[in-house]
Scaffold this motif. Structure first.
Motif, short mmCIF file in Angstrom:
data_model
loop_
_atom_site.label_atom_id
_atom_site.label_comp_id
_atom_site.label_asym_id
_atom_site.label_seq_id
_atom_site.Cartn_x
_atom_site.Cartn_y
_atom_site.Cartn_z
N LYS A 11 47.06 39.57 48.56
CA LYS A 11 46.08 40.56 48.90
C LYS A 11 45.21 39.95 50.10
O LYS A 11 44.95 38.80 50.06
CB LYS A 11 45.05 41.05 47.68
CG LYS A 11 46.02 41.54 46.59
CD LYS A 11 46.61 43.09 46.98
CE LYS A 11 47.39 43.67 45.76
NZ LYS A 11 48.02 44.83 46.41
N PHE A 12 44.89 40.59 50.86
CA PHE A 12 43.64 40.13 51.97
C PHE A 12 42.57 39.97 51.68
O PHE A 12 41.73 39.08 52.04
CB PHE A 12 44.15 41.17 53.24
CG PHE A 12 45.22 40.79 54.17
CD1 PHE A 12 46.38 40.31 53.41
CD2 PHE A 12 45.21 41.03 55.48
CE1 PHE A 12 47.52 40.19 54.27
CE2 PHE A 12 46.12 41.16 56.24
CZ PHE A 12 47.53 40.48 55.74
N THR A 13 42.08 41.10 50.72
CA THR A 13 40.54 41.06 50.38
C THR A 13 40.13 41.15 49.00
O THR A 13 40.93 41.50 48.21
CB THR A 13 39.83 42.33 51.21
OG1 THR A 13 40.27 43.63 50.40
CG2 THR A 13 40.12 42.51 52.53
N VAL A 14 38.89 40.95 48.64
CA VAL A 14 38.46 40.81 47.24
C VAL A 14 38.59 42.42 46.86
O VAL A 14 38.98 42.66 45.80
CB VAL A 14 37.17 40.43 46.99
CG1 VAL A 14 36.38 40.70 45.77
CG2 VAL A 14 37.00 38.65 47.35
N PRO A 15 37.88 43.27 47.61
CA PRO A 15 38.24 44.69 47.20
C PRO A 15 39.55 45.23 46.80
O PRO A 15 39.73 46.01 46.01
CB PRO A 15 37.32 45.47 48.25
CG PRO A 15 36.29 44.56 48.95
CD PRO A 15 37.09 43.17 48.86
N GLU A 16 40.52 44.78 47.69
CA GLU A 16 41.87 44.85 47.50
C GLU A 16 42.05 44.64 45.82
O GLU A 16 42.90 45.33 45.34
CB GLU A 16 42.68 44.48 48.44
CG GLU A 16 43.09 45.19 49.61
CD GLU A 16 44.08 44.46 50.52
OE1 GLU A 16 45.17 45.15 50.41
OE2 GLU A 16 43.56 43.48 51.07
N ILE A 17 41.83 43.27 45.75
CA ILE A 17 42.10 42.95 44.37
C ILE A 17 41.32 43.67 43.21
O ILE A 17 42.11 44.06 42.23
CB ILE A 17 41.73 41.28 44.00
CG1 ILE A 17 42.46 40.41 45.09
CG2 ILE A 17 42.05 40.93 42.79
CD1 ILE A 17 42.15 38.97 45.28
N ILE A 18 40.10 44.07 43.46
CA ILE A 18 39.45 44.71 42.49
C ILE A 18 40.07 46.26 42.34
O ILE A 18 40.12 46.70 41.29
CB ILE A 18 38.07 44.67 42.83
CG1 ILE A 18 37.16 43.68 42.69
CG2 ILE A 18 37.48 45.81 42.06
CD1 ILE A 18 36.00 43.30 43.18
N GLY A 19 40.40 46.56 43.58
CA GLY A 19 41.03 48.05 43.52
C GLY A 19 42.41 48.04 42.72
O GLY A 19 42.84 49.07 42.00
#
Length: 494
Positions: free
Chosen positions: A97-105
């Motif tokens: 994943k590129f971003t932390v919100p992507e991981i959280i999502g």
């Protein structure tokens, strides 16, 4: 003149590097995560330069001027957070994943993803803002003569720092900063190793420092224990601990690693690098503070010491390195929210089919827009608080809102989407209202309110909501994020 020349040459070299590297930027992967090509040694260099930014060079150093030897405990929180990251780095690279919100999502769904975007952008704008102030402070010191007059105002110096930082970030993103970070990290480390004994000798050693502190009524500056209260220790150590565990810069760099094993190896090396450089920074500031009775100069103790107490060549190198580290940190904290807005908002809700050329262009425009917003924030923060206070506040916004749910995504299978959403909201809201809402003072005992900063109530509320609401809601269909390729809304087989 040598100080200004060294910094000017360095800034010119950075822009030229950015222009050169910008020609190789073809995709968002190139711009945001350096094409996933970084070796462990480059990775540890760029992570070190990102972590050891203004919060260390001016924040922790400024606190060392205020409190003395006891400030050596300040890096403990960040070091412990990085130690936790050694268990996470390989997993992050594995899920790509590129971003932390992507991981959280991917783990909790779109509502948690959007809320994490809001918390991340808020916190990172504050962090970028005081990087601007720090860059302006360095330039202003360099341009100030012995009589205390400068050819440019502090505001003008800050504007120059803003222009360089935004331009450098827009040109080539992470691919340009990663390799210069390695040089900055090595030069910074060597500079402090050489400067420490020089400062120690100039200050007259232990006895000379004792006499200097006693003469200015700062006897406690020679004490390690008994200077900070229990509340102080929690207020000072918990925010960087939470930020380190969840810092989107670190996660983005894990994604930039060439391999999962390389990400883990670099993070282990980072633990030792952070310990060494943080202790060197605080020790240098503590020693220098014995020679600086004027609090106005002590606010930027290492900048003043480099300019006044070190040989000209070494001082020029130190100041140039500080500028490099400040720019690197600001670059990183601008790049992350720009990438986040592109991937977690634009590509999700506006134009999912955008081509790579458009994405790279928009990434640069988002950097410009966010950079200007951070500049507006910096003008409001310019005189309102110390760099140390600004850093702790920004760390708390991010750490209390995002870190609990993010870490749980990797290690706690029972965490649910509802619990994560409640945790993010609680951490953000409590941080923002703790010192601002009048009703808080009416319901919280005065002793606790006066001594407890936002971080303890915010992280307590965040974790309480995550755990209690997760246990009260149905078990999630997803597991922890251990497998590569997991996309938002997908579940792993049970």
């Amino acid at each position: 003149m040598i100080y200004l020349t060294a910094i000017s040459l360095y800034l010119g070299a950075l822009i030229m590097m950015g222009v050169y590297k910008s020609k190789k930027i073809k995709t968002q992967s190139d711009f945001a995560v350096a094409g996933r090509s970084l070796s462990p040694w480059v990775l540890v260099g760029t992570m070190l330069a990102t972590w050891v930014g203004t919060g260390s060079i001016l924040g922790n150093a400024g606190k060392a001027y205020e409190t003395g030897l006891a400030a050596l405990m300040l890096p403990i929180g960040g070091v412990m957070g990085v130690m936790v990251l050694t268990r996470i780095a390989g997993k992050v690279r594995g899920i790509e994943k590129f971003t932390v919100p992507e991981i959280i999502g991917s783990r909790y769904g779109q509502n948690a993803r959007v809320l994490s975007v809001v918390a991340l952008v808020m916190a990172y704008m504050v962090i970028v803002s005081y990087q601007y102030n720090a860059g302006g402070a360095v330039l202003h010191t360099v341009l100030t003569d012995d009589a205390g007059s400068s050819i440019l105002s502090l505001q003008a110096c800050t504007a120059i720092a803003v222009a360089v930082i935004i331009a450098y970030t827009m040109l080539a993103g992470l691919v340009s900063v990663a390799y210069t970070d390695v040089v900055n990290g090595v030069v910074m480390t060597l500079s402090f190793v050489i400067a420490l004994p020089i400062l120690w000798h100039t200050a007259g050693g232990w006895s000379g420092m004792e006499q200097a502190f006693a003469a200015t009524g700062r006897d406690t500056h020679m004490q390690f224990w008994g200077v900070y209260s229990g509340f102080d220790i929690v207020n000072f150590l918990l925010p960087p601990f939470l930020l380190a565990m969840g810092d989107a810069n670190m996660y983005q760099r894990f994604s930039a690693s060439s391999t999962s094993k390389g990400a883990t190896k670099a993070t282990i090396l980072l633990v030792f690098a952070v310990i060494m450089i943080e202790l060197a920074i605080i020790s240098s500031a503590w020693i220098s503070s014995s020679m600086i009775p004027d609090a106005a100069n002590g606010r930027n103790v290492l900048i003043y010491a480099s300019h006044q107490f070190l040989p000209t060549a070494l001082g020029a190198i130190m100041l140039t390195t500080m500028v490099g580290i400040i720019i690197s940190t600001a670059d990183s904290f601008l790049l992350v929210p720009a990438t986040t807005l592109i991937r977690d908002v634009y590509l999700q809700y506006v134009n999912p089919d955008a081509d790579e050329r458009r994405i790279v262009l928009l990434s640069r425009l988002f950097v410009l827009g966010l950079g200007l917003i951070a500049y507006a924030v910096s003008m409001g923060f310019a005189q309102s608080a110390t760099f140390f206070d600004k850093a702790l506040y920004a760390y708390t916004i991010y750490g209390a809102a995002i870190t609990p749910s993010l870490v749980a995504a990797f290690f706690w299978k029972r965490a649910t989407s509802t619990g994560a959403v409640a945790s993010i909201i609680a951490g953000t809201v409590v941080t923002l209202v703790w010192k601002e809402a009048a009703f808080i003072q009416d319901i919280v005992p005065g002793f606790i309110y006066q001594n407890c900063d936002e971080v303890l109530p915010a992280i307590f509320a965040s974790i309480l909501c995550l755990v209690s609401i997760s246990l009260l809601t149905p078990k999630p269909g997803t597991e922890t994020l251990d497998e590569p390729g997991l996309q938002a809304g997908e579940t792993q087989p049970t």
